[in-house]
Scaffold this motif. Structure first.
Motif, PDB file in Angstrom:
ATOM      1  N   VAL A   1       0.886  -1.172   0.000  1.00 26.74           N
ATOM      2  CA  VAL A   1       0.000   0.000   0.000  1.00 26.74           C
ATOM      3  C   VAL A   1       0.919   1.216   0.000  1.00 26.74           C
ATOM      4  N   ALA A   2       0.676   2.168  -0.924  1.00 31.79           N
ATOM      5  CA  ALA A   2       1.569   3.337  -1.000  1.00 31.79           C
ATOM      6  C   ALA A   2       0.823   4.629  -0.695  1.00 31.79           C
ATOM      7  N   PHE A   3       1.514   5.490   0.053  1.00 33.44           N
ATOM      8  CA  PHE A   3       1.013   6.845   0.329  1.00 33.44           C
ATOM      9  C   PHE A   3       1.917   7.826  -0.407  1.00 33.44           C
ATOM     10  N   LYS A   4       1.422   9.037  -0.566  1.00 38.54           N
ATOM     11  CA  LYS A   4       2.301  10.101  -1.046  1.00 38.54           C
ATOM     12  C   LYS A   4       3.373  10.369   0.008  1.00 38.54           C
ATOM     13  N   LYS A   5       4.468  10.930  -0.451  1.00 38.58           N
ATOM     14  CA  LYS A   5       5.674  11.067   0.383  1.00 38.58           C
ATOM     15  C   LYS A   5       5.427  11.816   1.705  1.00 38.58           C
ATOM     16  N   ASP A   6       4.648  12.891   1.642  1.00 34.67           N
ATOM     17  CA  ASP A   6       4.500  13.711   2.851  1.00 34.67           C
ATOM     18  C   ASP A   6       3.346  13.268   3.752  1.00 34.67           C
ATOM     19  N   VAL A   7       2.779  12.103   3.472  1.00 33.51           N
ATOM     20  CA  VAL A   7       1.623  11.612   4.240  1.00 33.51           C
ATOM     21  C   VAL A   7       2.061  10.486   5.169  1.00 33.51           C
ATOM     22  N   ALA A   8       1.856  10.644   6.472  1.00 31.69           N
ATOM     23  CA  ALA A   8       2.224   9.552   7.386  1.00 31.69           C
ATOM     24  C   ALA A   8       1.030   8.628   7.612  1.00 31.69           C
ATOM     25  N   GLY A   9      -0.146   9.233   7.819  1.00 27.76           N
ATOM     26  CA  GLY A   9      -1.363   8.442   8.023  1.00 27.76           C
ATOM     27  C   GLY A   9      -2.415   8.895   7.022  1.00 27.76           C
ATOM     28  N   ALA A  10      -2.697   8.073   6.020  1.00 29.78           N
ATOM     29  CA  ALA A  10      -3.602   8.490   4.944  1.00 29.78           C
ATOM     30  C   ALA A  10      -5.047   8.526   5.430  1.00 29.78           C
ATOM     31  N   GLN A  11      -5.747   9.606   5.102  1.00 26.80           N
ATOM     32  CA  GLN A  11      -7.146   9.783   5.535  1.00 26.80           C
ATOM     33  C   GLN A  11      -8.100   9.822   4.366  1.00 26.80           C
ATOM     34  N   LYS A  12      -7.612  10.295   3.227  1.00 32.42           N
ATOM     35  CA  LYS A  12      -8.502  10.505   2.082  1.00 32.42           C
ATOM     36  C   LYS A  12      -7.830  10.004   0.806  1.00 32.42           C
ATOM     37  N   ALA A  13      -8.646   9.871  -0.249  1.00 31.97           N
ATOM     38  CA  ALA A  13      -8.164   9.252  -1.502  1.00 31.97           C
ATOM     39  C   ALA A  13      -6.872   9.907  -2.005  1.00 31.97           C
ATOM     40  N   GLU A  14      -6.791  11.242  -1.919  1.00 32.62           N
ATOM     41  CA  GLU A  14      -5.626  11.944  -2.484  1.00 32.62           C
ATOM     42  C   GLU A  14      -4.337  11.646  -1.717  1.00 32.62           C
TER      43      GLU A  14
END
Ligand code: A2P
Length: 317
Positions: free
Chosen positions: A113-126
């Motif tokens: 599962v990948a998040f954008k670089k500056d996101v530690a805990g993903a909350q929304k689709a973006e």
């Protein structure tokens, strides 16, 4: 101590100490106690938020002469926001700095599962990147770089399905040597374990005792309580051991590494003592009959409206 052997002849003690959910403050004492008792394998991850305390404990244990670095097996995991191939080595260097180590024994991709670089805990689709936007094959190049640089002696993955392992095996120059997954009597993972055996991939069981201390938000109301299973209690009673010990001995006897978490000295000791327990053929069969394909860590927390991940596509089920 029983060990799993890696292709480079490294030996991983089959029983390790889990540190997910071990609060900073508690984990420092737990690691110190555990290593003094004889634990030699500690399972960590950047996202557990406690690597600095673990590093402090390890560094003191080495300075005090309780243990040498080479006698310890330290695993950590890459968080979802560092899947870009050039982000892996910096993330690993941060973990090494927190753990006060020169190298890891094993570094794992924590989730597919990948998040954008500056996101530690993903909350929304973006906040997310799909696996098409951020392929595992690309992340793996960073993992291989970590081995080339001597920052981790071995590399692997966590929470990978057979399908995702197969895809990775095709592109990997250095093959993954570990898949760390949820595994316990209610979720025995027979197909996955079978695939891993045939492909020289070791398996580590997380949440072996049912992780009843996970945050309430990650629990469902109707979940069965593994440590209160009357059928395991019956085996425990005849052997004069505890339910936890039966489970840990059963997992290790399947050739699977196991990392029970505890911050309590008596339970740390009890879990360590499971190394000396052997279940009979009949008891192994009784344990095998308990499978109900029931996960505790269901992966639904990756689902957000319009996002790329669902529990079904994470597990490929
Ligand atoms: P504690 O840390 O207070 O000992 P898992 O490893 O499946 O995530 O489970 C961890 C949970 O199981 C924690 O709540 C931990 O509590 C508890 N636990 C660990 N070892 C034992 C044991 N031998 N008997 C009962 N509970 C245990």
């Amino acid at each position: 101590m029983k060990c799993l052997e890696y292709k480079n002849a490294d030996q991983m003690p089959i029983l390790g100490l889990g540190t997910w959910k071990s609060a900073p403050g508690e984990v420092y004492t737990a690691v110190k106690e555990a290593v003094k008792m004889g634990y030699r394998h500690i399972d960590c991850a950047a996202i557990y938020g406690n690597e600095k305390e673990i590093g402090q404990a390890i560094s003191e244990l080495i300075k005090e002469g309780v243990v040498q670095r080479e006698e310890l097996w330290i695993t950590s995991k890459l968080w979802n926001n560092n899947h870009g191939k050039d982000n892996v080595v910096p993330a690993l260097k941060q973990t090494l700095s927190d753990l006060q180590l020169e190298y890891l024994d094993l570094y794992l991709i924590h989730w597919p599962v990948a998040f954008k670089k500056d996101v530690a805990g993903a909350q929304k689709a973006e906040d997310y990147l799909s696996l098409e936007e951020q392929p595992i094959a690309d992340t793996w190049l960073g993992m291989e770089k970590a081995v080339e640089l001597g920052l981790s002696r071995n590399i692997g993955v966590s929470n990978f399905s057979v399908k995702k392992l197969k895809a990775l095996m095709k592109v990997a120059t250095i093959k993954p040597e570990m898949n760390q997954v949820e595994l316990h009597p209610y979720f025995q993972q027979n197909q996955l374990v079978d695939y891993c055996r045939k492909n020289d991939i070791h398996v580590t069981a997380y949440s072996p005792l049912g992780s009843s201390d996970r945050p309430e938000g990650l629990k469902s109301k109707d979940e069965p309580i593994l440590l209160q299973d009357s059928r395991i209690e019956a085996i425990a009673k005849t052997k004069e051991i505890t339910v936890a010990q039966v489970i840990l001995a059963w997992i290790a006897q399947r050739g699977i590494s196991v990392i029970p978490k505890s911050v309590n000295p008596a339970r740390l000791q009890q879990n360590l003592a499971s190394r000396d327990i052997t279940l009979s053929e009949k008891e192994l069969q009784e344990m095998a009959a308990l499978n109900i394909d029931r996960r505790y860590v269901d992966g639904k927390f990756w689902e957000v409206a319009g996002g790329p991940y669902t529990a079904a596509n994470v597990w490929d089920e």
